[in-house]
Design a protein around this motif. Structure first.
Motif, short mmCIF file in Angstrom:
data_model
loop_
_atom_site.label_atom_id
_atom_site.label_comp_id
_atom_site.label_asym_id
_atom_site.label_seq_id
_atom_site.Cartn_x
_atom_site.Cartn_y
_atom_site.Cartn_z
N SER A 88 0.81 -1.22 0.00
CA SER A 88 0.00 0.00 0.00
C SER A 88 0.85 1.28 0.00
CB SER A 88 -0.93 0.00 1.22
OG SER A 88 -0.14 -0.15 2.38
N ASP A 89 2.15 1.13 0.27
CA ASP A 89 3.02 2.31 0.30
C ASP A 89 3.62 2.68 -1.06
OD1 ASP A 89 2.56 2.77 2.92
OD2 ASP A 89 4.38 1.76 3.63
N VAL A 90 3.46 1.80 -2.02
CA VAL A 90 4.05 2.09 -3.32
C VAL A 90 3.02 1.92 -4.44
CG1 VAL A 90 6.45 1.52 -2.76
CG2 VAL A 90 4.90 -0.31 -3.45
N ARG A 91 3.33 2.55 -5.56
CA ARG A 91 2.54 2.31 -6.75
C ARG A 91 3.50 1.80 -7.82
NH1 ARG A 91 0.87 6.46 -4.58
NH2 ARG A 91 2.53 7.58 -5.66
N ILE A 92 3.20 0.61 -8.30
CA ILE A 92 4.08 0.02 -9.30
C ILE A 92 3.40 0.06 -10.66
CG2 ILE A 92 5.44 -2.03 -9.88
CD1 ILE A 92 5.20 -2.90 -6.96
N TYR A 93 4.15 0.52 -11.65
CA TYR A 93 3.59 0.57 -13.00
C TYR A 93 4.52 -0.11 -13.99
CZ TYR A 93 0.84 4.51 -11.19
OH TYR A 93 0.02 5.32 -10.47
N LYS A 94 3.90 -0.58 -15.06
CA LYS A 94 4.67 -1.00 -16.21
C LYS A 94 4.34 0.01 -17.30
CE LYS A 94 5.03 -4.74 -19.56
NZ LYS A 94 6.34 -4.26 -19.96
N ILE A 95 5.35 0.43 -18.06
CA ILE A 95 5.04 1.37 -19.14
C ILE A 95 4.72 0.57 -20.40
CG2 ILE A 95 5.80 3.32 -20.53
CD1 ILE A 95 7.73 4.06 -18.32
N GLY A 96 3.53 0.81 -20.93
CA GLY A 96 3.13 0.14 -22.16
C GLY A 96 2.21 -1.04 -21.91
N ALA A 97 1.01 -0.94 -22.44
CA ALA A 97 0.08 -2.06 -22.38
C ALA A 97 0.42 -2.98 -23.54
CB ALA A 97 -1.34 -1.54 -22.49
N PRO A 98 0.15 -4.27 -23.42
CA PRO A 98 0.40 -5.15 -24.56
C PRO A 98 -0.37 -4.63 -25.76
CG PRO A 98 -0.51 -6.37 -22.68
CD PRO A 98 -0.54 -4.92 -22.32
N SER A 99 0.24 -4.70 -26.95
CA SER A 99 -0.45 -4.10 -28.09
C SER A 99 -1.62 -4.98 -28.50
CB SER A 99 0.50 -3.87 -29.25
OG SER A 99 0.87 -5.10 -29.81
N ILE A 100 -2.68 -4.34 -28.91
CA ILE A 100 -3.88 -5.06 -29.33
C ILE A 100 -4.18 -4.64 -30.76
CG2 ILE A 100 -5.04 -5.62 -27.14
CD1 ILE A 100 -6.31 -2.92 -27.15
N PRO A 101 -4.86 -5.48 -31.52
CA PRO A 101 -5.13 -5.11 -32.91
C PRO A 101 -5.85 -3.77 -33.00
CG PRO A 101 -5.90 -7.35 -32.42
CD PRO A 101 -5.42 -6.77 -31.14
N ASP A 102 -5.52 -2.99 -34.02
CA ASP A 102 -6.13 -1.66 -34.19
C ASP A 102 -7.65 -1.71 -34.10
OD1 ASP A 102 -3.85 -0.14 -34.41
OD2 ASP A 102 -3.63 -0.57 -36.56
N SER A 103 -8.19 -2.76 -34.69
CA SER A 103 -9.66 -2.86 -34.74
C SER A 103 -10.27 -3.01 -33.35
CB SER A 103 -10.06 -4.04 -35.62
OG SER A 103 -9.48 -5.22 -35.09
N CYS A 104 -9.46 -3.44 -32.37
CA CYS A 104 -10.01 -3.65 -31.02
C CYS A 104 -9.78 -2.46 -30.11
CB CYS A 104 -9.40 -4.88 -30.38
SG CYS A 104 -9.65 -6.37 -31.34
N LEU A 105 -9.04 -1.45 -30.60
CA LEU A 105 -8.75 -0.30 -29.75
C LEU A 105 -10.01 0.49 -29.47
CD1 LEU A 105 -5.48 1.13 -31.34
CD2 LEU A 105 -5.74 0.29 -29.01
N PRO A 106 -10.12 1.00 -28.25
CA PRO A 106 -11.28 1.85 -27.97
C PRO A 106 -11.29 3.05 -28.91
CG PRO A 106 -10.03 1.39 -25.97
CD PRO A 106 -9.24 0.85 -27.11
N LEU A 107 -12.44 3.56 -29.16
CA LEU A 107 -12.60 4.69 -30.08
C LEU A 107 -11.70 5.85 -29.65
CD1 LEU A 107 -14.48 4.52 -32.48
CD2 LEU A 107 -16.03 6.08 -31.28
N GLY A 108 -10.99 6.44 -30.61
CA GLY A 108 -10.17 7.61 -30.31
C GLY A 108 -8.82 7.28 -29.70
N MET A 109 -8.50 6.02 -29.58
CA MET A 109 -7.22 5.66 -28.99
C MET A 109 -6.32 5.08 -30.07
SD MET A 109 -6.91 3.44 -25.57
CE MET A 109 -5.39 3.28 -24.69
N SER A 110 -5.05 5.41 -30.01
CA SER A 110 -4.14 4.86 -31.01
C SER A 110 -3.13 3.94 -30.33
CB SER A 110 -3.40 5.99 -31.72
OG SER A 110 -2.42 6.52 -30.87
N GLN A 111 -2.42 3.18 -31.17
CA GLN A 111 -1.40 2.26 -30.66
C GLN A 111 -0.38 3.03 -29.81
OE1 GLN A 111 -1.50 -0.97 -30.21
NE2 GLN A 111 -2.45 -1.49 -32.11
N ASP A 112 -0.11 4.30 -30.20
CA ASP A 112 0.85 5.12 -29.45
C ASP A 112 0.45 5.24 -28.00
OD1 ASP A 112 1.41 5.52 -32.03
OD2 ASP A 112 1.85 7.67 -31.81
N ASP A 113 -0.86 5.45 -27.82
CA ASP A 113 -1.33 5.65 -26.46
C ASP A 113 -1.09 4.40 -25.62
OD1 ASP A 113 -2.24 8.09 -27.29
OD2 ASP A 113 -4.20 7.32 -27.87
N THR A 114 -1.27 3.23 -26.22
CA THR A 114 -1.09 2.02 -25.42
C THR A 114 0.38 1.82 -25.05
OG1 THR A 114 -0.82 0.52 -27.28
CG2 THR A 114 -3.06 0.83 -26.49
#
Ligand code: ADP
Length: 396
Positions: free
Chosen positions: A289-315
């Motif tokens: 609870s004292d730290v926040r751990i992040y990974k930079i970059g979500a696994p890439s998903i096919p363009d067709s599955c990206l939420p509207l208005g989101m690009s691969q760059d954002d992921t």
């Protein structure tokens, strides 16, 4: 300062513009090799040797002692290989330095910034070594160059998985290389740019911005890669001078294992020091609870599955929260210098430099506690941690 008793001594007389190349056996049991300049002048990758001083090289070292004027050196111990080469590209490297120095003089006259040089080429062609020589020659002329390390696999400056910048104020130590005090380091997280090219580009631009508003490279040195040279000449703007340089025959190819060991060693040095300097790292517990751990970059998903208005760059630049689990064990984590809390997130954790590294040595999901190896005693200076793909198993 006498050589260790019983060490074999081999003397080499080097003619002008030749170099003695030697390698120290790899592995724990390897015997160190000592180098001594007896007469004349010589340098190791651009750092001048002092006469009658014994320089000690440990396991796995691959060294070239070059002389412009001729010299005599002694080697104590049993190197794995030792031979003199008369065919070196050193004159070409020196000419490159001279050309850069010309550009610096011109820049000085016109009150402009000095040249920026990018060194590119395949693995094991001597890129880092050429950088070291050019930096050494520049400082020896009273310049203050900056080394920007973009090699996330074999960084000479910080631990693997980072990009960094280091201001060079004096020539590299013959045995230890450049003094790495206060480098500016950014978290990338893995050992090849390809794992997240968007992040890699982002960090490169961030580093560029730190040094000036816009960092355009003036000169690109391509080592031993003719096709890349031709492509860069074709693709880069005209003002960029692209120069093809041969690699030195002395550069030794390193195996995958060797690279992995070097990376491991770099992390070990970060925590435990090396040669004369021993560090004593700390081990302590941190509550989930004292730290926040992040990974930079979500696994890439096919363009067709990206939420509207989101690009691969954002992921690829997205901060993905990591819930600590057993699989976090042994991972190296960067401690981001970003301010804790919303403020830090707003200012951009991705573009914030790193203030240090820890390794997770144990995860207890029951008690929700991590055990970490840290260079400094508790508490953590900041609470935003970025996970690397890189792991380190502490065998000490
Ligand atoms: P790269 O950056 O292209 O991967 P490096 O500059 O790290 O290559 O060189 C690889 C290895 O070869 C290093 O261990 C370096 O010390 C060694 N090396 C470079 N030039 C020479 C040389 N002329 N003689 C002997 N060893 C060399």
């Amino acid at each position: 300062d006498a050589p260790a008793a019983g060490k074999v001594c081999n003397r080499f007389d080097l003619g002008k513009e030749t170099e003695l190349r030697f390698e120290v056996e790899a592995g724990e049991a390897a015997e160190q090799v000592e180098l001594e300049l007896v007469t004349g002048l010589a340098e190791v990758f651009g750092s001048e040797l002092n006469r009658n001083k014994k320089y000690v090289f440990g396991a796995g070292s691959k060294i070239a002692v070059f002389t412009w004027q001729g010299c005599t050196v002694n080697l104590y111990g049993k190197p794995e290989v030792a031979y003199v080469s008369v065919e070196t590209p050193m004159l070409l490297y020196l000419n490159t330095h001279a050309a850069l120095e010309q550009m610096r003089r011109q820049a000085e006259r016109e009150n402009e910034r000095g040249p920026r040089v990018m060194v590119v080429g395949p693995a094991d062609v001597g890129k880092s070594t050429v950088c070291r020589m050019l930096l050494n020659y520049a400082v020896r002329m009273g310049r203050r160059p900056t080394l920007v390390e973009l090699d996330v696999g074999q960084s000479g400056v910080s631990v693997p998985g980072t990009v960094s910048a280091l201001c060079i104020e004096r020539p590299a130590d013959v045995e230890e290389g450049f003094s790495v005090q206060a480098p500016l380091v950014y978290h990338f997280g893995s050992t090849t740019p390809g794992t997240n090219i968007k992040l890699y580009n982002k960090l490169t631009s961030t580093l560029a911005e730190v040094f000036s508003q816009r960092c355009e490279v003036d000169v690109v040195l391509v080592l031993d890669h003719e096709r890349l040279y031709n492509e860069l000449k074709r693709d880069l703007p005209h003002f960029v001078r692209v120069v093809l340089l041969p690699k030195s025959g002395g550069v030794v190819e390193r195996s995958k294992e060797c690279r992995r060991d070097t990376r491991d060693e770099k992390i070990r040095e970060y925590f435990y020091g090396f040669r004369g300097v021993t560090f004593y790292p700390f081990s302590y517990e941190v509550r989930f609870s004292d730290v926040r751990i992040y990974k930079i970059g979500a696994p890439s998903i096919p363009d067709s599955c990206l939420p509207l208005g989101m690009s691969q760059d954002d992921t690829q630049l997205k901060l993905v929260p990591v819930t600590p689990g057993r699989d976090l064990t042994y991972h190296v984590l960067s401690v981001s210098s970003a301010e804790d809390g919303e403020e830090g997130v707003r200012k951009g954790i991705v573009e914030s430099p790193v203030c240090g590294f820890i390794v997770v040595t144990h995860v207890d999901t029951q008690t929700q506690i991590l055990k970490v190896l840290s260079p400094a005693p508790r508490p953590l200076p900041r609470h935003t941690l970025l996970i690397m793909d890189i792991r380190f198993m502490d065998m000490k």
